[in-house]
Design a protein around this motif. Sequence first.
Motif, PDB file in Angstrom:
ATOM      1  N   VAL A 139      28.116  26.760  -2.278  1.00  0.00           N
ATOM      2  CA  VAL A 139      29.080  27.804  -2.133  1.00  0.00           C
ATOM      3  C   VAL A 139      28.948  28.387  -3.668  1.00  0.00           C
ATOM      4  N   LEU A 142      33.857  29.650  -6.383  1.00  0.00           N
ATOM      5  CA  LEU A 142      34.783  28.561  -6.008  1.00  0.00           C
ATOM      6  C   LEU A 142      36.372  29.351  -6.377  1.00  0.00           C
ATOM      7  N   GLY A 146      36.333  30.868  -2.047  1.00  0.00           N
ATOM      8  CA  GLY A 146      35.371  29.808  -1.953  1.00  0.00           C
ATOM      9  C   GLY A 146      35.637  28.349  -1.993  1.00  0.00           C
ATOM     10  N   ALA A 150      34.437  25.754   0.681  1.00  0.00           N
ATOM     11  CA  ALA A 150      33.758  24.539   0.361  1.00  0.00           C
ATOM     12  C   ALA A 150      34.478  23.392   1.073  1.00  0.00           C
ATOM     13  N   GLY A 162      29.262  23.354  -5.129  1.00  0.00           N
ATOM     14  CA  GLY A 162      29.982  24.744  -5.401  1.00  0.00           C
ATOM     15  C   GLY A 162      29.469  25.259  -6.803  1.00  0.00           C
ATOM     16  N   SER A 164      30.749  27.820  -9.804  1.00  0.00           N
ATOM     17  CA  SER A 164      31.730  28.908 -10.512  1.00  0.00           C
ATOM     18  C   SER A 164      31.095  29.241 -12.034  1.00  0.00           C
ATOM     19  N   CYS A 175      30.681  20.044  -8.218  1.00  0.00           N
ATOM     20  CA  CYS A 175      30.971  21.410  -8.812  1.00  0.00           C
ATOM     21  C   CYS A 175      29.894  21.509  -9.656  1.00  0.00           C
TER      22      CYS A 175
END
Length: 310
Positions: A139, A142, A146, A150, A162, A164, A175
């Motif tokens: 994804v 985030l 998002g 997720a 994910g 970001s 992440c």
Amino acid sequence: MTVLLFSSEEDPIDLWVPELQRNLPEAEIRVAPEFGDKSEIGYALVWKPKPGMLASLPNLRAIFSVGAGADHILVDPERPKQLPVVRMIDAYLRDMMSEYAILGVLHFHRLMPEYQADRATETWHRRWPLYTPECTVGVLGLGAIGIDIATKFRSFGFQVRGWSRTPREIPEIACHHGPEGLAAMLPNCRYLVCVLPLTEQTRGIIDAELLGALPAGAVVVNLGRGGHVVDEDLLAALASGRIAGAFLDVFNDEPLPAGHPYWKHPRVVMTPHVAGEIVPRSAARTVAENIRRHQRGEAMTGVLDLERGY
Ligand code: NDP
Ligand code: OXD
């Protein structure tokens, strides 16, 4: 008196005006292009405002987006730069966006293109399914939306990664952040869902390089902005078979022009920017609360960091 201007050519005015009035009974709601005395307008709630329109309101105090994204406001070169721009953070919109992302991934994950194609030849052909716990959804973005996407994919049993700008920690989601994080994440992602805001940094992010870093047969679901995709690169990746399919809600040119290859592409599913709708019943309350906060001198929710662009 509080005067709020509503300006959108794409949203249902007949639903918005009563909801705004119900939530802000003390305010006068005006609908563009019926501005009345422009000097009385203190707040504007807008979607794709015409360039220069906001600058023509001399006593405007804040600009609200009829959208989670506010890129459609920031593109106006005459926008009064000192005013706060406020995007929509709305639970109903978030849930719709998650539904759409799940729809897009499951369409390909459950082999719908193949089964639909079999209907043309009336072929009854059962295919062996993909094993969900071994499939990763990546994804991009985030944020308010998002994270929900997720987390919901994780609850379906997918592996989820994910990405970001700054570091994030979300239970059970791997992440990543920054350019190195993206490079580390992409080779794992059979499904890539984009829900980024459109900024100078994210424009054109889904290009040949990114698509080439995904595993062969990956699928792209874009519900961020059309500007995130370099269309020629996506079409080339689809033509080569490296990318198995795309599920697209947003486009560089909206409405998508007649004759664009996406319209009839057999491996593209597309919708006309409807993944998440700002439903007045829910969102008018958010706008009203923010106006009241602003009038009390309190912080509003969803104020853009104009340096960052989102
Ligand atoms: P948020 O601002 O809450 O979240 C944005 C996320 O993107 C954050 O995680 C942010 O990182 C990340 N991000 C931004 N820039 C970068 C970058 N350069 N590199 C890596 N990550 C980055 O936005 P929302 O979740 O509310 O909405 C996202 C977008 O979805 C909207 O801007 C809009 O474009 C789109 N949208 C589309 C709709 C549709 O109908 N198709 C409806 C609603 C929204 P960090 O966490 O570090 O800040
Ligand atoms: C939004 C959108 O940003 O509708 O909310 O795209």
